[in-house]
Enzyme design. Sequence first.
Site, PDB file in Angstrom:
ATOM      1  N   ARG A 219       0.865  -1.184   0.000  1.00  0.00           N
ATOM      2  CA  ARG A 219       0.000   0.000   0.000  1.00  0.00           C
ATOM      3  C   ARG A 219       0.897   1.227   0.000  1.00  0.00           C
ATOM      4  O   ARG A 219       1.692   1.419   0.912  1.00  0.00           O
ATOM      5  CB  ARG A 219      -0.902  -0.015   1.245  1.00  0.00           C
ATOM      6  CG  ARG A 219      -1.700   1.245   1.410  1.00  0.00           C
ATOM      7  CD  ARG A 219      -2.733   1.173   2.532  1.00  0.00           C
ATOM      8  NE  ARG A 219      -3.373   2.464   2.638  1.00  0.00           N
ATOM      9  CZ  ARG A 219      -3.236   3.307   3.663  1.00  0.00           C
ATOM     10  NH1 ARG A 219      -2.524   2.952   4.730  1.00  0.00           N
ATOM     11  NH2 ARG A 219      -3.803   4.491   3.642  1.00  0.00           N
TER      12      ARG A 219
ATOM     13  N   ASN B 104      -7.548   1.513   9.771  1.00  0.00           N
ATOM     14  CA  ASN B 104      -6.259   1.662  10.458  1.00  0.00           C
ATOM     15  C   ASN B 104      -6.529   1.680  11.956  1.00  0.00           C
ATOM     16  O   ASN B 104      -7.380   2.450  12.422  1.00  0.00           O
ATOM     17  CB  ASN B 104      -5.568   2.981  10.083  1.00  0.00           C
ATOM     18  CG  ASN B 104      -5.203   3.061   8.606  1.00  0.00           C
ATOM     19  OD1 ASN B 104      -5.325   2.095   7.866  1.00  0.00           O
ATOM     20  ND2 ASN B 104      -4.743   4.225   8.186  1.00  0.00           N
TER      21      ASN B 104
HETATM   22  C1  FCB Z   1      -1.408   6.861  10.797  1.00  0.00           C
HETATM   23  C2  FCB Z   1      -0.933   7.406   9.477  1.00  0.00           C
HETATM   24  C3  FCB Z   1       0.388   6.868   9.026  1.00  0.00           C
HETATM   25  C4  FCB Z   1       1.346   6.706  10.184  1.00  0.00           C
HETATM   26  C5  FCB Z   1       0.707   5.963  11.322  1.00  0.00           C
HETATM   27  C6  FCB Z   1       1.615   5.717  12.503  1.00  0.00           C
HETATM   28  O1  FCB Z   1      -2.290   7.750  11.397  1.00  0.00           O
HETATM   29  O2  FCB Z   1      -1.871   7.112   8.471  1.00  0.00           O
HETATM   30  O3  FCB Z   1       0.871   7.707   8.019  1.00  0.00           O
HETATM   31  O4  FCB Z   1       1.869   7.906  10.561  1.00  0.00           O
HETATM   32  O5  FCB Z   1      -0.419   6.647  11.758  1.00  0.00           O
END
Ligand code: FCB
Length: 471
Positions: A105, A319
């Site tokens: 990704r 995420n």
């Molecule tokens: C998320 C971001 C990524 C990275 C991680 C630790 O919020 O999408 O770019 O910084 O955290």
Amino acid sequence: MANDASVVSDTRSPAVSNGSLADPFIPPADSTLWRKNFLLGAATASYQIEGAVNEDGRLPSIWDTFSATPGKVLAGDTGAVACDHYHRWEADIDMLASLGLEGYRLSIAWPRVMDAAGAPNRQGLDFYKRLLNRLKEKGITTFVTLYHWDLPQHLEDRGGWLNRDTAYRFTDYTDLMSRELAGTVDAWATLNEPWCSAYLGYGNGHHAPGLADGRFATQAMHHLLLAHGLAIPVLRANDPASQKGIVANIGRGTPNSDSAADQRAAHLFEVQHNAWILDPLLKGAYPEELFELWPGTEPLILDGDLQTISAPLDFLGINYYFRSNVASDGAHGFREVPLEGVERTQMGWEVYPDGLRDLLTGFHSTYHNLPPIYITENGMASDDKVIDGHIDDTQRISFLKRHLAAVDQAIKAGVDIRGYFLWSLMDNFEWAFGYERRFGVVHVDYSTQKRTVKRSAELVAKFLKERKAQV
Ligand code: FCB
């Protein structure tokens, strides 16, 4: 699932799993992670790894401006060089492939591929074409995020995400990219973590462009989501074979006590972090409680916007990093009450794999049209040191194992989860924290740009090799 030190001592047990001696990472034999169609990959983002900010016609982004502003980023770090991936991409892709990772990704830097008048910048486009073609040659599944926070500065100068016009400029950019890159992208994500762009960028100013006003946050969010909704049909028209989706960060809020007020606070935390984004996308409406929490911040919404925003998705990227323990603030909101004695990472974030499972199963019952899910980021920062050429990132190994077990549990509870991307392939520019926080499964020595595979990456690679060899 255990969530304490016992997991670490488990790793020394001589138990046998899948015909091989158990190692600290390998999933149990009955785990759905052994299914070959569960995609395991790694993620990065353009500004965090590419560097080369002034090369081949790339324009400044809001992160160039922000990181050059004293006091905004730890130690005054910037993404000017980062991991120098713009020049080292071939070796980096070889490294990814040699680890057996099946998916990658990445994100595209908007200021690299379009000039201020909206015309294509061929040199920038060629970089991504070469990269994606190479990934396809290697048989790696490609997930491309169009916007991972590096907005062209010239658009910020005209209001950035506070200006509705930026959503239309994003559509032009999406149109260009999906025409140019069609056939090399397996899955397109419009935005990465609109919560961070809107709240950290415009609500509290911790991220670029560094503005701080609650009304700005909700208006920026609305334009970000509008940009997403406008882009989906463009992607469908230009690249019909690919999957189209969006990536949201989600947060688990748990109540500090059994009191009704604290339970409500935990609920409001999740409204602010999750429902603010997922409700408009999946239900076509903002949660009312958001504006009870933040009175007077309703954005300007035009007729048809929410219909555009709730266009059907092929996948939802999730995420997940940590949970927050929250209590009532005594009024209408919540306040965080950090727990003592819990396991934390270099970021200070609490390690809480159950939160991932609980959120996923919760969404499964809340949203009736929940699309297939990919975990598009999960991982942790640790202060990794190279000792005799090796990095033994024990906490990360245990972290990944426990979060993948949470994913397995959610799958077994009926949630359609198709893959998982480690954050991150390599140490990189961690936004306001600069280079101090190391999230990679590969170590980067920023003075030499030498990459060293950490023990976590070796164990993931070993698992993938074993899985591949299974009949
Ligand atoms: C998320 C971001 C990524 C990275 C991680 C630790 O919020 O999408 O770019 O910084 O955290």
